[in-house]
Design an enzyme around this catalytic site. Structure first.
Site, PDB file in Angstrom:
ATOM      1  N   HIS A  63      64.579  71.088 -43.823  1.00 39.25           N
ATOM      2  CA  HIS A  63      64.093  70.981 -42.459  1.00 39.25           C
ATOM      3  C   HIS A  63      64.623  71.761 -41.473  1.00 39.25           C
ATOM      4  O   HIS A  63      64.115  71.752 -40.399  1.00 39.25           O
ATOM      5  CB  HIS A  63      64.093  69.485 -42.003  1.00 39.25           C
ATOM      6  CG  HIS A  63      63.078  68.649 -42.916  1.00 39.25           C
ATOM      7  ND1 HIS A  63      63.557  68.132 -44.070  1.00 39.25           N
ATOM      8  CD2 HIS A  63      61.900  68.195 -42.533  1.00 39.25           C
ATOM      9  CE1 HIS A  63      62.513  67.262 -44.808  1.00 39.25           C
ATOM     10  NE2 HIS A  63      61.374  67.372 -43.634  1.00 39.25           N
ATOM     11  N   LEU A  64      65.569  72.656 -41.778  1.00 38.92           N
ATOM     12  CA  LEU A  64      66.262  73.660 -40.812  1.00 38.92           C
ATOM     13  C   LEU A  64      65.095  74.505 -40.418  1.00 38.92           C
ATOM     14  O   LEU A  64      65.037  75.071 -39.413  1.00 38.92           O
ATOM     15  CB  LEU A  64      67.256  74.509 -41.659  1.00 38.92           C
ATOM     16  CG  LEU A  64      68.622  73.834 -41.846  1.00 38.92           C
ATOM     17  CD1 LEU A  64      69.477  74.805 -42.588  1.00 38.92           C
ATOM     18  CD2 LEU A  64      69.145  73.815 -40.426  1.00 38.92           C
ATOM     19  N   ILE A  73      54.048  75.111 -40.045  1.00 39.49           N
ATOM     20  CA  ILE A  73      54.982  76.053 -40.348  1.00 39.49           C
ATOM     21  C   ILE A  73      54.399  76.725 -41.647  1.00 39.49           C
ATOM     22  O   ILE A  73      54.993  77.980 -41.975  1.00 39.49           O
ATOM     23  CB  ILE A  73      56.630  75.773 -40.476  1.00 39.49           C
ATOM     24  CG1 ILE A  73      56.680  74.775 -41.710  1.00 39.49           C
ATOM     25  CG2 ILE A  73      57.040  75.192 -39.245  1.00 39.49           C
ATOM     26  CD1 ILE A  73      58.159  74.794 -41.980  1.00 39.49           C
ATOM     27  N   ASP A  74      53.534  76.153 -42.417  1.00 38.63           N
ATOM     28  CA  ASP A  74      53.326  76.665 -43.734  1.00 38.63           C
ATOM     29  C   ASP A  74      52.321  77.655 -43.625  1.00 38.63           C
ATOM     30  O   ASP A  74      51.952  78.524 -44.374  1.00 38.63           O
ATOM     31  CB  ASP A  74      52.716  75.811 -44.695  1.00 38.63           C
ATOM     32  CG  ASP A  74      53.846  74.764 -45.222  1.00 38.63           C
ATOM     33  OD1 ASP A  74      55.116  74.969 -44.822  1.00 38.63           O
ATOM     34  OD2 ASP A  74      53.529  73.939 -46.025  1.00 38.63           O
ATOM     35  N   GLY A 127      53.881  66.800 -39.894  1.00 35.87           N
ATOM     36  CA  GLY A 127      55.228  67.163 -39.710  1.00 35.87           C
ATOM     37  C   GLY A 127      55.583  67.974 -38.288  1.00 35.87           C
ATOM     38  O   GLY A 127      54.543  68.693 -37.887  1.00 35.87           O
ATOM     39  N   GLU A 162      58.909  75.626 -52.247  1.00 32.17           N
ATOM     40  CA  GLU A 162      59.321  74.222 -52.884  1.00 32.17           C
ATOM     41  C   GLU A 162      57.912  74.110 -53.491  1.00 32.17           C
ATOM     42  O   GLU A 162      58.102  73.259 -54.741  1.00 32.17           O
ATOM     43  CB  GLU A 162      59.254  73.490 -51.891  1.00 32.17           C
ATOM     44  CG  GLU A 162      58.066  73.227 -50.778  1.00 32.17           C
ATOM     45  CD  GLU A 162      58.028  72.373 -49.786  1.00 32.17           C
ATOM     46  OE1 GLU A 162      59.068  71.678 -49.563  1.00 32.17           O
ATOM     47  OE2 GLU A 162      57.207  72.386 -48.850  1.00 32.17           O
ATOM     48  N   ARG A 221      62.039  73.672 -39.940  1.00 30.56           N
ATOM     49  CA  ARG A 221      61.279  73.162 -38.795  1.00 30.56           C
ATOM     50  C   ARG A 221      61.777  72.972 -37.722  1.00 30.56           C
ATOM     51  O   ARG A 221      61.217  72.512 -36.561  1.00 30.56           O
ATOM     52  CB  ARG A 221      60.555  71.650 -39.579  1.00 30.56           C
ATOM     53  CG  ARG A 221      59.797  71.968 -40.734  1.00 30.56           C
ATOM     54  CD  ARG A 221      58.396  71.031 -40.500  1.00 30.56           C
ATOM     55  NE  ARG A 221      58.807  69.717 -40.110  1.00 30.56           N
ATOM     56  CZ  ARG A 221      58.511  68.608 -41.195  1.00 30.56           C
ATOM     57  NH1 ARG A 221      57.989  68.980 -42.297  1.00 30.56           N
ATOM     58  NH2 ARG A 221      59.080  67.544 -41.022  1.00 30.56           N
TER      59      ARG A 221
HETATM   60  O1  F6P Z   1      53.554  71.123 -44.227  1.00 28.02           O
HETATM   61  C1  F6P Z   1      54.716  71.476 -43.635  1.00 28.02           C
HETATM   62  C2  F6P Z   1      55.755  71.005 -44.693  1.00 28.02           C
HETATM   63  O2  F6P Z   1      56.975  71.582 -43.976  1.00 28.02           O
HETATM   64  C3  F6P Z   1      55.681  71.553 -45.991  1.00 28.02           C
HETATM   65  O3  F6P Z   1      56.175  72.721 -46.278  1.00 28.02           O
HETATM   66  C4  F6P Z   1      56.702  70.534 -46.567  1.00 28.02           C
HETATM   67  O4  F6P Z   1      56.364  70.300 -47.958  1.00 28.02           O
HETATM   68  C5  F6P Z   1      56.414  69.136 -45.721  1.00 28.02           C
HETATM   69  O5  F6P Z   1      56.061  69.503 -44.524  1.00 28.02           O
HETATM   70  C6  F6P Z   1      57.638  68.324 -45.672  1.00 28.02           C
HETATM   71  O6  F6P Z   1      57.442  67.233 -44.779  1.00 28.02           O
HETATM   72  P1  F6P Z   1      58.478  66.011 -44.646  1.00 28.02           P
HETATM   73  O7  F6P Z   1      58.965  65.998 -43.186  1.00 28.02           O
HETATM   74  O8  F6P Z   1      57.612  64.677 -45.090  1.00 28.02           O
HETATM   75  O9  F6P Z   1      59.677  66.220 -45.621  1.00 28.02           O
END
Ligand code: F6P
Length: 378
Positions: free
Chosen positions: A302-303, A157-158, A29, A253, A305
């Site tokens: 995704h906001l 980000i986790d 990600g 989540e 990220r």
């Molecule tokens: O690992 C980082 C993360 O943001 C997780 O928290 C989340 O479950 C995952 O990526 C989501 O990824 P994707 O872009 O596949 O939805």
């Protein structure tokens, strides 16, 4: 003192005679600060060591496709420091050891690792920098065992990678989540509602607990602490008894009810990892079924990220990128760079991957939150 410093600089600055061309890819990600890593790497590799840098697009996919490689020159990384995302693109589906694609509605898989190795050699590369989370770094470690000179840069980000104090991108995601909770507070209060905010965090609830603390949440649900709806509702009721007509619940989540499973979203795409999500919507229905209150779900997704990295992530990304170049110069293959405050140190990939850093349920953060009256639903 001055002399010692010069000696140390000279020792680090002397590249291995063999290195002249390196590759880099970003996998998994995306994450705020990836471009700072690329810029830090390229400026050090090109400017300091005089190497050539090739960037592979979309993670390991770029290593399998001759069309998806680009020269990363000083010009190419100019102006990218404040930009979110990654200029190389990324995917969390690109594992050459278990390559998955969709063909005529059917999911197909193949081991394409030999192809990737062959291409690495054909391009005359002396090293590959792999920027990614646990899954991507595990793939890098497998390639290292097959003889590829690999250096890792941890990203997520986790913030759930154990070998580094913190990963870049985490502070930006935390800030975004906190600002969202601040906004939701005012509308929750005006309408006397329960707002359930779903934040990212698959295995670790760092974003949830720290944004919950920073944003003044009333209930925080973490992957590390199984909850029951009854306990969540009891906490919300107790608050109402105290005259507080609104509440904020922050749910990671990856949190799950005691004895239950994580909330997973169905997908027709060959996703990896499993797509989590749904806890907030589920919890709202459970709360409304038990209480005379209106509840709403907000999924930040995704906001968290996206967008420009905060200063901390730009600095850490830059330090990681520059340190990765120095690690190649020192021949430190099979390692990733890590922050062990205040230093950036090399850590063997084999020790770093597969070891999660999770929120300690009995740790100081949780104790602090409990002391403030924040419930965890347990
Ligand atoms: O690992 C980082 C993360 O943001 C997780 O928290 C989340 O479950 C995952 O990526 C989501 O990824 P994707 O872009 O596949 O939805």
């Amino acid at each position: 003192m001055a002399e010692q410093d010069t000696t140390r600089r000279a020792a680090v600055a002397a590249p291995r005679a063999a290195v002249c061309r390196i590759g880099v890819l970003t996998g998994g990600g995306d994450c705020p600060g990836l471009n700072a890593v690329l810029r830090g790497l390229v400026k050090t590799a090109v400017g300091r060591f005089g190497w050539e840098v090739l960037g592979f697009e979309d993670g390991f996919d770029g290593l399998l496709d001759p069309q998806r490689v680009q020269p990363l020159t000083l010009d190419a990384v100019r102006g990218i420091l404040p930009r979110g995302g990654t200029i190389l693109g990324t995917t969390n589906r690109s594992n050459p050891f278990d390559y998955v694609w969709k063909e005529g509605g059917a999911i197909r898989r193949a081991d394409r690792s030999a192809e990737a190795l062959e291409r690495f050699r054909a391009l005359g590369l002396d090293a590959l920098v792999v920027v990614g989370g646990d899954g991507t770094l595990a793939i890098a470690e497998r390639f290292y065992r097959l003889g590829m000179p690999v250096v890792g840069v941890p990203k997520t980000i986790d913030n759930d990678l154990s070998a580094t104090d913190v990963t870049f991108g985490y502070q930006t995601a935390l800030q975004t989540a906190t600002e969202a909770i601040d906004r939701l507070h005012t509308t929750a209060e005006s309408h006397h509602r329960v707002l359930v905010v779903e934040v990212m965090g698959r295995h670790a609830g760092w974003i949830a607990i720290e944004s919950g603390l920073a944003g003044g949440a009333d209930v925080i649900l973490l992957p590390e602490i199984p909850f029951t709806v009854e306990r969540v509702v009891a906490a919300l009721e107790a608050r109402r008894q105290r005259g507080r007509g609104f509440s904020i619940v922050v749910a990671a989540e990856g949190a799950a009810p005691r004895g239950g499973a994580q909330f997973v979203q169905a997908s027709a795409a060959p996703t990896s990892p499993t797509r989590l999500g749904g806890i907030a919507v589920w919890l709202v229905a459970e709360i409304e079924a038990r209480m005379d209150v209106e509840a709403r779900a907000v999924v930040l997704g995704h906001l968290q990220r996206g967008g420009s990295p905060v200063a901390f992530d730009r600095v850490l990304g830059t330090r990681f990128g520059a340190a990765a170049a120095r690690l190649i110069a020192a021949g430190g293959f099979g390692h990733m760079v890590a922050l062990q405050t205040p230093r950036i140190v090399p850590v063997p990939l084999a020790d770093a991957v597969g070891v999660m850093k999770r929120v300690p349920p009995d740790g100081e953060l949780v104790e602090t939150a409990r002391g403030l009256g924040i419930a965890f639903g347990d």
